[in-house]
Design a protein around this motif. Structure first.
Motif, PDB file in Angstrom:
ATOM      1  N   THR A 423       0.864  -1.175   0.000  1.00 45.92           N
ATOM      2  CA  THR A 423       0.000   0.000   0.000  1.00 45.92           C
ATOM      3  C   THR A 423       0.900   1.225   0.000  1.00 45.92           C
ATOM      4  OG1 THR A 423       0.007  -0.012   2.421  1.00 45.92           O
ATOM      5  CG2 THR A 423      -1.836  -1.118   1.334  1.00 45.92           C
ATOM      6  N   LEU A 424       0.373   2.327  -0.505  1.00 45.65           N
ATOM      7  CA  LEU A 424       1.133   3.572  -0.473  1.00 45.65           C
ATOM      8  C   LEU A 424       0.244   4.661   0.098  1.00 45.65           C
ATOM      9  CD1 LEU A 424       3.611   5.327  -1.254  1.00 45.65           C
ATOM     10  CD2 LEU A 424       2.487   5.722  -3.466  1.00 45.65           C
ATOM     11  N   ASP A 425       0.681   5.242   1.217  1.00 43.61           N
ATOM     12  CA  ASP A 425      -0.053   6.364   1.781  1.00 43.61           C
ATOM     13  C   ASP A 425       0.826   7.596   1.731  1.00 43.61           C
ATOM     14  OD1 ASP A 425      -2.577   5.165   2.670  1.00 43.61           O
ATOM     15  OD2 ASP A 425      -1.254   3.938   3.925  1.00 43.61           O
ATOM     16  N   SER A 426       0.185   8.746   1.653  1.00 37.00           N
ATOM     17  CA  SER A 426       0.950   9.985   1.526  1.00 37.00           C
ATOM     18  C   SER A 426       0.406  11.042   2.470  1.00 37.00           C
ATOM     19  CB  SER A 426       0.884  10.501   0.085  1.00 37.00           C
ATOM     20  OG  SER A 426       1.388   9.505  -0.791  1.00 37.00           O
ATOM     21  N   GLY A 427       1.301  11.923   2.918  1.00 37.94           N
ATOM     22  CA  GLY A 427       0.884  13.028   3.794  1.00 37.94           C
ATOM     23  C   GLY A 427       0.333  12.495   5.095  1.00 37.94           C
ATOM     24  N   GLU A 428      -0.689  13.172   5.627  1.00 37.02           N
ATOM     25  CA  GLU A 428      -1.175  12.751   6.936  1.00 37.02           C
ATOM     26  C   GLU A 428      -1.907  11.414   6.876  1.00 37.02           C
ATOM     27  OE1 GLU A 428      -4.208  16.312   7.393  1.00 37.02           O
ATOM     28  OE2 GLU A 428      -4.843  14.630   8.616  1.00 37.02           O
ATOM     29  N   ALA A 429      -2.241  10.952   5.659  1.00 37.67           N
ATOM     30  CA  ALA A 429      -2.857   9.624   5.525  1.00 37.67           C
ATOM     31  C   ALA A 429      -1.871   8.506   5.859  1.00 37.67           C
ATOM     32  CB  ALA A 429      -3.409   9.437   4.114  1.00 37.67           C
ATOM     33  N   CYS A 430      -0.607   8.853   6.054  1.00 35.90           N
ATOM     34  CA  CYS A 430       0.368   7.835   6.495  1.00 35.90           C
ATOM     35  C   CYS A 430       0.053   7.364   7.911  1.00 35.90           C
ATOM     36  CB  CYS A 430       1.788   8.398   6.481  1.00 35.90           C
ATOM     37  SG  CYS A 430       2.417   8.738   4.831  1.00 35.90           S
ATOM     38  N   TRP A 431      -0.676   8.202   8.662  1.00 36.61           N
ATOM     39  CA  TRP A 431      -0.920   7.876  10.064  1.00 36.61           C
ATOM     40  C   TRP A 431      -1.861   6.694  10.210  1.00 36.61           C
ATOM     41  CZ3 TRP A 431      -4.577   7.188  13.776  1.00 36.61           C
ATOM     42  CH2 TRP A 431      -4.134   7.248  15.113  1.00 36.61           C
ATOM     43  N   ASN A 432      -1.517   5.755  11.061  1.00 38.44           N
ATOM     44  CA  ASN A 432      -2.497   4.807  11.607  1.00 38.44           C
ATOM     45  C   ASN A 432      -2.009   4.435  12.992  1.00 38.44           C
ATOM     46  OD1 ASN A 432      -1.018   2.167  11.604  1.00 38.44           O
ATOM     47  ND2 ASN A 432      -0.909   2.601   9.402  1.00 38.44           N
ATOM     48  N   SER A 433      -2.930   3.925  13.819  1.00 42.00           N
ATOM     49  CA  SER A 433      -2.600   3.727  15.233  1.00 42.00           C
ATOM     50  C   SER A 433      -1.419   2.764  15.384  1.00 42.00           C
ATOM     51  CB  SER A 433      -3.815   3.207  15.994  1.00 42.00           C
ATOM     52  OG  SER A 433      -4.223   1.984  15.403  1.00 42.00           O
ATOM     53  N   GLY A 434      -1.273   1.815  14.449  1.00 40.87           N
ATOM     54  CA  GLY A 434      -0.193   0.840  14.551  1.00 40.87           C
ATOM     55  C   GLY A 434       1.187   1.469  14.479  1.00 40.87           C
ATOM     56  N   ILE A 435       1.322   2.534  13.659  1.00 41.99           N
ATOM     57  CA  ILE A 435       2.658   3.121  13.517  1.00 41.99           C
ATOM     58  C   ILE A 435       2.762   4.500  14.165  1.00 41.99           C
ATOM     59  CG2 ILE A 435       3.193   1.807  11.415  1.00 41.99           C
ATOM     60  CD1 ILE A 435       2.809   4.486   9.857  1.00 41.99           C
TER      61      ILE A 435
END
Lengths: 462, 462
Positions: A423-435
């Protein structure tokens, strides 16, 4: 020679008589069970064997020493079967785990017990696998630790709270055995810190006086049971000097915070958005399922992939400010912070020098500009052909989402998972609780001492 | 051995009998006038002396050879006074000019005549200034040129139309004397081209067989009248291989275009706007009044300034794609094409390694982050401190407009004019009619052969 502060810390972290008795008794019972099997000899190794465990630790390492003439397969089968039957006998639950070879990890009486088969070799230089060396370490330390166990406890707690304890690939810090050797060599916690404050790359400690080769690492502590091994081989230069920095800071102004684990900040999606906007950089996270191998195998491959994708970005005109990776049980993440998300259409393409005639003429024919081209070339620069062409990717996200990523030198086990299911996330969408915690460490990167000083300033302020 | 094409070219460029007589007669009259003065001996030098001038050239060089025992000041005063009186006697207009020392440049009978004083030294290795060497060159060539004058004319026209003729700082190409020596050495225009097609950096031609030292330049043609001088010293590696490329191209497919000057494109403001938008880059032009010195002094300083400002841009996070400079009679321009006009707020600042304890501790104290900072650090990277700070300039135009520009290592004569009276234009506003041709060459950069092939394709197409 110990300060009141250190006495206080020690009183807190040294196991009390009850905890001590409980662990020692269980260890002795497990050893007796191994001995009773008639297949192997039992032995307590690790911090419990040396009285250097920190109160509250739940790890117990029991080695099962087999006859060195047994074939490897028999050792593995018998070792697993003996481990299972012992775990069963103690009413525990268990699973198989794999390092260099398989062992049993069991939950027994609220303890995390490793039951590890190894060969009872006569000499540590004739081991058949790395675990065979462990009993020698235990014997060496037990015979010399004397009344320095308190100093080892202080050092472990100091290193742990400073973030430099652990010889795993992610930490690249100090192992327990290394801590014990350092305390023995320097004669205590305080003399070690005074010495470490002046360490330089290439510092050599050869307790046995028997070093048999050169080592490339920044800190060299020759294993007293093996002249060809550096106990500090997995310590990175940055973690080595993280410890140096902590030593200097503690000697200059000691504080209980050096022995207290830091509170882990919550790093929210809003924090990430705020940080990115203040920095003006762009962020991309490549995620994929964790390959089914141990950390020591996967993490170096993540680092290799990070470097290869970083080089791909650089080749395509994107400037990487920082990059890091993390391996979690289910998912791995490669994180890239870039100084530019876009790069111009035009790119220079360097050709051969004109004195390599055949190559030069081939290049010239290939890059004759189409009529009306708005790019330059072929022109000559320092005697070499150069031409300007149109860039394939002018947006970093487009490049990272392209098949080019799977074409670079990724690690063996990373390549398939990254190629098929990333998967590729960019900007603040990189955030998830796991990381979230990983992102927090990335954007609030600080040296061990800087973290402690920052906690001090928060404690001091009203 | 000369092709029909070359015969045609030669018929066009070789001066006819009338032009020949007119130039030779005027030259002889000027020499006689010098001789008559009793102060110096007159001598025709340059292409007129060797019969290697191209039809239509208007340059005539008359040297006035003075007694070498005269003091320098007397030579200069007497040289100027004699030059003036001769120019006056021929009914011409004149002005003083300066190279290594002053001389008279006069307009006489439609010719551009240089009247240059020099010392009549006995040996070219004992010259007192560079001009003293010229008479020796003339004698050397005149004695050996024989029936190769046609080949020299072809070579000069070939080099001129290819853009590689002229040993001035901007061109860094082939001088007339170098062309003559090469033709003599290889025995003609065609054999020279065949040899040049295989030239490599370090090619050595020592006609006199008397080289007295090593030379660092890519082409070494030892002066037959001075073993310590490289006649090709001012030839750049790119112009050398521009000539190599032209030779290969001409040998492969000769065409009259190799001997015809290119039409100079008009490069309009609209062209510039179109090019910039296609390239996606940003453009800045720094302009200032031309310092009152000759090109050989000013141009190297412009290049130095270009490098220094380019380094300033790079240090501040701006990527220079290409840069160039031009010196025109009134105004100089430094041109920078950048891949990025903006750069993020955050910048890494590298500190000392932690093993230089005093420096490291100083750095740490200096960069303790303010509370709530959104930047990282101090952190440890490869054993060195590193900290992120806020960038001073995030816009390239802001940086180029700032006083920082005047603070870098500019040339001695460039510094005052640039510091006190520079202009900064950006984007298509960089265009003005004075530098239109320069901008055209910059954005349509092409090797000499690429230019000719491009002209061929335009000629071929309907």
């Amino acid at each position: 020679m110990r300060s009141a502060l250190e006495d206080d810390v020690l009183a807190r972290i040294r196991p009390g008589p009850e905890e001590h008795a409980r662990l020692s008794d269980t260890a002795a019972e497990l050893v007796a069970a191994v001995d009773r099997s008639g297949k192997a000899r039992g032995m307590v190794v690790g911090s419990v064997a040396r009285d250097t465990w920190i109160s509250g630790d739940r790890d117990l390492d029991i080695f099962m020493l087999f006859d060195p003439s047994l074939p490897r397969e028999t050792l593995e089968a018998d070792g697993l079967s003996l481990g299972r039957s012992i775990a069963k006998g103690f009413g525990g639950t268990w699973r198989e785990k794999y390092a260099e070879h398989p062992y049993i990890n069991a939950q027994i009486r609220d303890l995390d017990v490793d039951l590890v088969p190894c060969y009872a070799v006569a000499d540590a230089t004739r081991i058949q696998s790395a675990v065979d060396r462990t009993p020698f370490h235990t014997r060496y330390i037990s015979a010399r630790i004397g009344d320095l166990t308190g100093d080892v406890l202080l050092l472990k707690q100091f290193a742990k709270c400073g973030g430099v304890y652990g010889s795993d690939q992610m930490t690249a810090g100090f192992s327990g055995y290394l801590c014990e050797l350092l305390v023995i060599h320097y004669g205590g916690f305080s003399p070690l810190l005074s010495a470490a404050a002046g360490w330089r790359p290439g510092t050599l400690i050869d307790i046995g006086g028997h070093r048999s080769r050169d080592f490339p690492e920044p800190l060299i502590v020759v294993d007293p049971v093996d002249p060809g091994r550096n106990v500090a081989a997995s310590l990175s230069v940055s973690q080595m000097f993280g410890f140096v920095e902590l030593s200097r800071g503690y000697l200059e102004s000691p504080s209980p915070l050096f022995f207290e684990p830091g509170d882990s900040h919550v790093f929210s999606r809003e924090d990430l958005a705020r940080v990115l906007s203040a920095r003006g950089t762009s962020l991309h996270a490549i995620g994929f399922p964790t390959p089914p191998y141990i950390e020591d195998i996967v993490v170096p491959q993540l680092r290799k992939s990070l470097d290869a994708i970083g080089a791909l970005l650089a080749r395509n005109g994107f400037v990487v400010n920082r990059a890091d990776c993390i391996m979690l049980p289910d998912r791995c993440t490669l994180l890239f912070e870039l100084l530019n998300e876009e790069t111009p259409d035009v790119v220079r393409h360097r050709g051969p020098p004109l004195w390599t005639r055949e190559n030069a003429e081939k290049f010239f024919r290939k890059y004759v500009p189409p009529p009306g081209s708005l790019y330059s070339g072929p022109f000559i620069e320092n005697g070499c052909y150069c031409v300007e062409i149109r860039r394939k990717y002018t947006n970093a996200g487009d490049l990272l989402g392209s098949p080019e990523v799977a074409g670079v030198a990724l690690g063996k086990h990373v390549k398939p998972v990254l190629a098929s299911g990333r998967t590729l996330d960019s900007g603040e969408a990189c955030w998830n609780s796991g990381i979230a915690a990983f992102l927090g460490r990335f954007f609030r990167a600080a040296s061990p001492l800087a973290r402690i000083r920052e906690r001090e300033s928060r404690t001091d302020s009203p």
